[in-house]
Design an enzyme around this catalytic site. Structure first.
Site, PDB file in Angstrom:
ATOM      1  N   LYS A   1     -32.566 -10.114  21.950  1.00 14.31           N
ATOM      2  CA  LYS A   1     -33.672 -10.063  22.911  1.00 14.31           C
ATOM      3  C   LYS A   1     -33.256  -9.171  24.086  1.00 14.31           C
ATOM      4  O   LYS A   1     -32.923  -8.018  23.846  1.00 14.31           O
ATOM      5  CB  LYS A   1     -34.102 -11.480  23.267  1.00 14.31           C
ATOM      6  CG  LYS A   1     -34.641 -12.208  22.006  1.00 14.31           C
ATOM      7  CD  LYS A   1     -35.116 -13.626  22.221  1.00 14.31           C
ATOM      8  CE  LYS A   1     -35.586 -14.218  20.892  1.00 14.31           C
ATOM      9  NZ  LYS A   1     -35.905 -15.657  20.996  1.00 14.31           N
TER      10      LYS A   1
ATOM     11  N   ASP B   1     -30.404 -23.305  25.946  1.00 16.18           N
ATOM     12  CA  ASP B   1     -30.805 -22.303  24.958  1.00 16.18           C
ATOM     13  C   ASP B   1     -31.223 -21.062  25.743  1.00 16.18           C
ATOM     14  O   ASP B   1     -32.342 -20.968  26.235  1.00 16.18           O
ATOM     15  CB  ASP B   1     -31.952 -22.841  24.103  1.00 16.18           C
ATOM     16  CG  ASP B   1     -32.424 -21.826  23.075  1.00 16.18           C
ATOM     17  OD1 ASP B   1     -31.988 -20.658  23.141  1.00 16.18           O
ATOM     18  OD2 ASP B   1     -33.242 -22.204  22.208  1.00 16.18           O
TER      19      ASP B   1
ATOM     20  N   GLU C   1     -15.841 -16.561   4.705  1.00 23.11           N
ATOM     21  CA  GLU C   1     -16.049 -17.951   5.130  1.00 23.11           C
ATOM     22  C   GLU C   1     -14.838 -18.428   5.910  1.00 23.11           C
ATOM     23  O   GLU C   1     -13.692 -18.207   5.502  1.00 23.11           O
ATOM     24  CB  GLU C   1     -16.258 -18.849   3.908  1.00 23.11           C
ATOM     25  CG  GLU C   1     -17.620 -18.652   3.273  1.00 23.11           C
ATOM     26  CD  GLU C   1     -17.806 -19.533   2.042  1.00 23.11           C
ATOM     27  OE1 GLU C   1     -16.806 -19.977   1.472  1.00 23.11           O
ATOM     28  OE2 GLU C   1     -18.970 -19.757   1.661  1.00 23.11           O
TER      29      GLU C   1
ATOM     30  N   THR D   1     -29.755 -15.896  21.259  1.00 25.13           N
ATOM     31  CA  THR D   1     -29.957 -14.837  20.274  1.00 25.13           C
ATOM     32  C   THR D   1     -29.308 -13.585  20.843  1.00 25.13           C
ATOM     33  O   THR D   1     -29.168 -13.436  22.058  1.00 25.13           O
ATOM     34  CB  THR D   1     -31.455 -14.547  20.050  1.00 25.13           C
ATOM     35  OG1 THR D   1     -32.052 -14.253  21.317  1.00 25.13           O
ATOM     36  CG2 THR D   1     -32.173 -15.722  19.431  1.00 25.13           C
TER      37      THR D   1
ATOM     38  N   TYR E   1     -17.004 -11.216   1.984  1.00 23.18           N
ATOM     39  CA  TYR E   1     -17.085 -12.671   2.159  1.00 23.18           C
ATOM     40  C   TYR E   1     -15.985 -13.125   3.087  1.00 23.18           C
ATOM     41  O   TYR E   1     -14.824 -12.812   2.852  1.00 23.18           O
ATOM     42  CB  TYR E   1     -16.978 -13.393   0.818  1.00 23.18           C
ATOM     43  CG  TYR E   1     -18.273 -14.113   0.517  1.00 23.18           C
ATOM     44  CD1 TYR E   1     -18.663 -15.171   1.331  1.00 23.18           C
ATOM     45  CD2 TYR E   1     -19.121 -13.703  -0.494  1.00 23.18           C
ATOM     46  CE1 TYR E   1     -19.873 -15.800   1.120  1.00 23.18           C
ATOM     47  CE2 TYR E   1     -20.328 -14.336  -0.707  1.00 23.18           C
ATOM     48  CZ  TYR E   1     -20.695 -15.382   0.101  1.00 23.18           C
ATOM     49  OH  TYR E   1     -21.891 -16.002  -0.093  1.00 23.18           O
TER      50      TYR E   1
ATOM     51  N   ARG F   1     -30.063  -8.374  15.424  1.00 19.76           N
ATOM     52  CA  ARG F   1     -30.735  -9.658  15.238  1.00 19.76           C
ATOM     53  C   ARG F   1     -29.697 -10.702  14.839  1.00 19.76           C
ATOM     54  O   ARG F   1     -28.958 -10.512  13.874  1.00 19.76           O
ATOM     55  CB  ARG F   1     -31.784  -9.530  14.131  1.00 19.76           C
ATOM     56  CG  ARG F   1     -32.640 -10.758  13.893  1.00 19.76           C
ATOM     57  CD  ARG F   1     -33.923 -10.363  13.179  1.00 19.76           C
ATOM     58  NE  ARG F   1     -34.692  -9.491  14.033  1.00 19.76           N
ATOM     59  CZ  ARG F   1     -35.467  -9.908  15.048  1.00 19.76           C
ATOM     60  NH1 ARG F   1     -35.618 -11.198  15.285  1.00 19.76           N
ATOM     61  NH2 ARG F   1     -36.094  -9.051  15.810  1.00 19.76           N
TER      62      ARG F   1
END
Ligand SMILES: *Cc1c(COP(=O)(O)O)cnc(C)c1O
Length: 429
Positions: A239, A210, A66, A236, A64, A245
């Site tokens: 691609k 984008d 954060e 992303t 974790y 991913r």
């Protein structure tokens, strides 16, 4: 119910998976087989390297974290901090960016964070219509982008099928959007970022690019970068870029705080540190000279494939491609996009039906197909292979009764046999 004994686990161990869970191990192997045995022409897909897959399958998934490096809400983050710091430094170097955020879980999450940094619900967003090549998250009614914001949509010109910059300017003047977004999922041509910057400046809007689809071509220095023009660039990582991913954001220094706060805690909780580490590995790959060779070959292959398909009677939308993807209008063949997708799939050619601009068919049928070269280029295929692929697609599409499926499938096997995507999996038992 018996629980498996806890064994010390240090990283990817396929034998452990196969021994404990043959069902899911079988899925993993079958998917590898599917990837190896077909022609993967989905423009948004690629084959990640073993190095990226190793980072993804690591114990960094347990942590974790954060917050951001040096400013976490949990203890014990000093090791994973290094992965994120290294990744951010590589991203800044690769893109010449002021600021990099590697935490978005996906492209849609990156877009949500960017909108959240600059807009309140009800504010106006100007984006490209999905049927003209945009993306769900650019203002469609079914997405948060169209539900929470007042979405206004531009498209392409009917004559050239290029983005209608006059329409963008007119809509911007009329609606005074907070954010103008460009980029999309089915835009074969280069986007004029300078024109978008000028329009955004005229109406005082934030310019968001984008770059989900084409950021890999930018990373490989094969097409111009949006980074000098945009306030914020989202993308992303899976691609053309060829990483795990996920999503990422780069922005100007003045927006760094707003973007980081929007990614966490506004939009997400804990980052996926195994994915962040895998993004760092991928960014190192992109900094190698070979990656630039790859990016140029992706475009050369997309162009060769498009020319080959045009010779088969499929019309390239917008007259061709400058990137990794092409959109083909099938109207003259009398075959729908949906039927073309099915006929190709039966022979092991994986591509997708796609709406073309001003499509008379509903999206579920569509008059076009979209093809992309990122994955086949990773396999080492070149222009001559693209000519073979185009001819196989042409044959498959015209083959209404399936009488030539076996012949096309044999052609596919020959191509992928000469250029395997991954080594053959070893089978248990
Ligand atoms: C793929 C894509 C996205 C969404 O990425 P996900 O990781 O699927 O959420 C966003 N924008 C564009 C333009 C895309 O092509």
């Amino acid at each position: 119910m018996s629980t498996p004994a806890a064994t010390p686990y240090w990283g990817p161990d396929f034998d452990a998976l196969a021994a404990f869970d043959p069902d899911i191990a079988g899925v993993v192997i079958d998917e590898l087989d599917r990837l190896r045995n077909g022609l993967q022409l989905i423009a948004s897909e690629n084959f990640t390297s073993p190095a990226v897959l190793a980072a993804l399958g690591s114990t960094l998934s347990n942590k974790y974290a954060e917050g951001y490096p040096g400013r976490r809400y949990y203890g014990g983050c000093e090791v994973v901090d290094r992965a994120e710091e290294i990744g951010i430094a590589r991203g800044k170097e690769l893109f010449g960016a002021d600021h990099v955020n590697l935490q978005p879980h996906s492209g849609a999450s990156a877009n949500l964070a960017a909108y959240g940094a600059f807009m309140q619900p009800g504010d106006t967003l100007l984006g490209m219509a999905l049927p003209h090549g945009g993306h769900l998250t650019h203002g469609t009614k079914v997405s948060f982008s169209g539900k929470w914001f007042n979405a206004v949509q531009y498209g392409v010109r009917p004559d050239t099928e290029h983005i209608d910059y006059d329409q963008v300017r007119d809509l911007a003047r009329e609606h005074r959007p907070k954010v103008i977004v460009c980029g999309g999922s089915a835009i074969p041509r280069l986007i004029d970022f300078a024109a978008f910057r000028e329009i955004a400046d005229e109406v005082g809007a934030i310019l968001m690019v984008d770059a989900a689809h084409f950021i890999g071509l930018v990373a490989g220095k094969a097409i111009p970068s949006p980074v000098p023009y945009a306030d914020v660039v989202t993308f992303t990582t899976h691609k053309v870029l060829r990483g795990p991913r996920g999503g990422a954001i780069v922005c100007k220094a003045e927006h760094a705080k707003a973007i980081d706060k929007a990614a966490f805690p506004m939009m997400q909780g804990g980052p996926l540190m195994h994915a962040v580490a895998a993004k760092a590995v991928n960014l190192k790959e992109c900094l190698q000279p070979e990656y630039q060779v790859y990016a140029r070959q992706v475009i050369a292959n997309a162009q060769a494939l498009t020319e080959g398909l045009a010779a088969e009677g499929l019309r390239p939308v917008a007259g061709g491609t400058d990137t990794h993807l092409a959109l083909l209008d099938l109207k003259e063949t009398g075959v729908t996009g949906a039927d073309a997708e099915k006929r190709c799939d039966a022979a092991g050619i994986v591509l997708n039906k796609n709406a073309i601009p001003f499509d008379p068919q509903p999206a579920s049928i569509a008059s076009g197909i979209r093809v992309g070269s990122p994955a086949v280029t990773t396999q080492g295929m070149i222009e001559t292979d693209m000519k073979s692929i185009a001819s196989l697609i042409g044959t498959a599409i015209r083959d209404a009764d399936g009488s030539r499926t076996a012949e096309v499938a044999a052609g596919v096997r020959e191509l992928v046999g000469a250029h395997p995507a991954y080594p053959e999996p070893k089978r248990a038992g």
